[in-house]
Write an enzyme that holds these catalytic residues in place. Structure first.
Site, short mmCIF file in Angstrom:
data_model
loop_
_atom_site.label_atom_id
_atom_site.label_comp_id
_atom_site.label_asym_id
_atom_site.label_seq_id
_atom_site.Cartn_x
_atom_site.Cartn_y
_atom_site.Cartn_z
N CYS A 320 -3.04 3.64 -7.04
CA CYS A 320 -3.45 5.03 -6.79
C CYS A 320 -3.87 5.74 -8.07
O CYS A 320 -3.21 5.60 -9.10
CB CYS A 320 -2.30 5.84 -6.23
N ARG A 419 -9.36 8.29 5.32
CA ARG A 419 -8.00 8.50 4.83
C ARG A 419 -7.90 9.76 3.98
O ARG A 419 -6.84 10.33 3.79
CB ARG A 419 -7.60 7.28 4.00
P1 XMP Z 1 2.24 0.23 -3.83
O1 XMP Z 1 2.82 0.85 -5.07
O2 XMP Z 1 3.28 -0.42 -2.98
O3 XMP Z 1 1.64 1.46 -2.99
O4 XMP Z 1 1.10 -0.69 -4.16
C1 XMP Z 1 1.08 1.31 -1.73
C2 XMP Z 1 0.75 2.69 -1.17
O5 XMP Z 1 -0.26 3.34 -1.96
C3 XMP Z 1 -0.99 4.23 -1.13
N1 XMP Z 1 -2.41 3.95 -1.35
C4 XMP Z 1 -3.22 4.69 -2.13
N2 XMP Z 1 -3.00 5.85 -2.80
N3 XMP Z 1 -5.22 5.77 -3.62
C5 XMP Z 1 -4.02 6.40 -3.52
O6 XMP Z 1 -3.84 7.46 -4.14
C6 XMP Z 1 -5.51 4.62 -2.97
O7 XMP Z 1 -6.61 4.07 -3.09
C7 XMP Z 1 -4.47 4.06 -2.18
N4 XMP Z 1 -4.40 2.96 -1.37
C8 XMP Z 1 -3.14 2.94 -0.88
C9 XMP Z 1 -0.54 4.02 0.29
O8 XMP Z 1 0.35 5.06 0.62
C10 XMP Z 1 0.15 2.67 0.21
O9 XMP Z 1 1.12 2.49 1.22
#
Ligand code: XMP
Length: 505
Positions: A320, A419
């Site tokens: 993120c 999203r």
């Molecule tokens: P981890 O740390 O487990 O996080 O890899 C997974 C979670 O990240 C969120 N997610 C995103 N947040 N930009 C964001 O700000 C993105 O591109 C993105 N893709 C996923 C989501 O809540 C996921 O479960």
């Protein structure tokens, strides 16, 4: 004037658990990790849908497809099949999970009668399977003509050009069973006739499944499997607040057990409208989670809107960049602690328990324990699951090391602008995530076993046999930056980071 929080917002890395008394009865094998997934009322005997382990896989194209869903449900968790694909494709994935029969395999090494021994050996090499059904058209659901196993050919005596139809064990010599046979019955037949495998056929003698002796044994090894009343795997699916009127019916029809609105920021009227639409059309029969929020107000808004669970976390995910691009978010630990308090307060006031899920930012296994101790009912993980064989992304070699691809739903690669929808006809289109690699880690089963053992051990160190007990007994302490250094290996030269060493004279 703007509101200022007095305390800095903190991440999991800034906390540790102080152990409590461990009674002799408290051992890891006795710990239950069962936890509620959806809302329930005080006085209800049991939550209508619980997880057997507190882990769900992220609603991401690099993480949660049908293969991941089956693997995780087998271990007691749940996947939310990603929503950034056509409604038909997502519904088909859900449907494949629901149709998957544990222990029953649709053959991926099927032969046709005119294939040669050389081709049999090649297929064996590629698939690793030594038992191969033979069907009239070489397809997994063709008419069954026979089976080839290693006992059917002797390489030293046979030509590689020999035809399958000349050395296979033909259909009339095979023991088969009808497609409706239960796994237990299939296993009894396998044992009674000393078989290694048993083909299941329909009334036209078309192959439907293969069952294997070893699969029944491994099925018995999964006591935490997440199964519905008809013994099908439980599966979730992500939706958005744009096309829910078409997507939700298709997913419900396909058999999705629980839905979740997937959005980077959930404190919005779009989420409320989506939940209201689901309630209007399905009442409480369709379970739907919402999020993400990071404070008390966000939680109350979604709980009052009727969300079955609420996800917590903005910008903490490994891929993120929301905090960098938009300047919104909150440290994941602080957000989890505050929302957990809001959930308990809501429960006190209304008698309704709305589970919360800490989503994103979990790097080490002990972060899961911390999130549970801080009040999270379960956690959502992306990076963790992306590293396994079962994730849908490519395995690649980067600088001589196996890695898996892992990209954010807000990255240019995902283009999941739904999203990040803020209403209006045109959506924003700047990136909130990155495209990356994560170290390949092998099978989900092996990794999750270690992770769960660590969580259970930590709980025992705190004297807890259940998650609610853990939460009650946990003593959390903030650590200074120097104690973080003290917590890792320090002031020693690590051998695996020291390649050139010779014996001193
Ligand atoms: P981890 O740390 O487990 O996080 O890899 C997974 C979670 O990240 C969120 N997610 C995103 N947040 N930009 C964001 O700000 C993105 O591109 C993105 N893709 C996923 C989501 O809540 C996921 O479960």
């Amino acid at each position: 004037m703007a509101f200022y929080y007095e305390e800095p917002s903190r991440t999991f890395n800034e906390y540790l658990l102080v152990p409590g008394h461990t009674p002799a009865s408290c051992i890891p094998t006795k710990v239950s990790l069962k936890t509620p997934l959806v809302r329930y009322r005080k006085g209800e005997e049991e939550c209508p849908l619980s997880l057997n382990i507190p882990m769900v896989s992220a609603i991401m194209a690099a993480v949660s497809d049908d293969r991941m869903a089956v693997a995780l449900a087998t271990e007691g968790g749940l996947s939310f099949i990603y929503g950034n694909q056509s409604i038909e494709d997502q519904a088909a994935m859900v449907s494949r999970v629901k149709q998957h029969k544990a222990g029953f395999v649709v053959s991926d090494a099927t032969l046709s009668p005119d294939m040669t021994l050389e081709q049999v050996l090649e297929l064996k090499e590629v698939t690793g399977h030594s038992t191969m059904p033979v069907t009239d058209d070489g397809k997994p659901n063709g008419k069954l003509l026979g089976v080839v196993t290693e006992r059917d050919y002797r390489l030293s005596r046979m030509s590689l050009d020999a035809k399958v139809c000349d050395f296979m064990t033909p259909r009339e010599k095979l023991i088969v069973a009808p497609a409706e046979t239960s796994l237990k019955e299939a296993n009894d037949i396998i044992w009674d006739h000393k078989l290694n495998s048993l083909p299941l056929v329909d009334d036209q003698d078309h192959l439907v499944y293969m069952t294997f002796r070893k699969d029944y044994d491994s099925h018995k090894d999964n006591p935490l499997e997440m199964l519905d009343a008809e013994k099908r795997y439980i599966v979730g699916a992500g939706i958005n607040s744009r096309d829910y009127a078409e997507r939700v019916p298709a997913l419900v029809e396909a058999g999705a057990d629980v839905l979740c609105i997937d959005s980077s920021e959930g404190f919005s009227d779009w989420q409320k409208m989506t939940i209201e639409w689901v309630r209007e059309h399905y009442g409480n029969d369709v379970k739907i989670g919402a999020g993400n929020v990071v404070d008390r107000e966000g939680f109350r808004f979604l709980a009052e809107a009727g969300a079955d669970f609420v996800k917590v976390g903005i910008g903490g995910g490994s891929i993120c960049i929301t905090r960098e691009t938009k300047g919104i978010g909150r440290g994941q630990a602080t957000a989890t602690i505050e929302v957990a308090k809001a959930r308990d307060e809501y429960f006190e006031q209304t008698g309704i328990y709305v589970p919360i899920c800490s989503d994103g930012g979990i790097v080490y296994d002990h972060h899961i324990s911390l999130a549970l101790a801080m009040g999270s009912d379960f956690v959502m993980l992306g990076r963790y699951f992306a590293r396994f064989d079962e994730s849908p992304s490519n395995k690649v070699v980067v600088n001589g090391t196996y890695m898996k691809e892992y990209w954010g739903e807000g990255s240019a690669r995902a283009r999941n602008w739904g999203r990040y929808d803020l209403g209006g006809k045109k959506s924003l289109s700047f990136e909130e995530g990155v495209d990356s690699y994560v170290p390949y880690a092998g099978s989900l089963k092996d990794n999750i076993a270690v992770t769960l053992l660590k969580i259970r051990s930590t709980m025992c160190n705190c004297g807890a046999l259940t998650i609610p007990e853990f939460r009650d007994k946990a003593k959390l302490t903030v650590v200074s930056s120097t104690s973080i250094v003290e917590g890792g290996a320090h002031d020693v030269l690590l051998k695996d980071k020291t390649p050139y060493v010779s014996t001193a004279r």
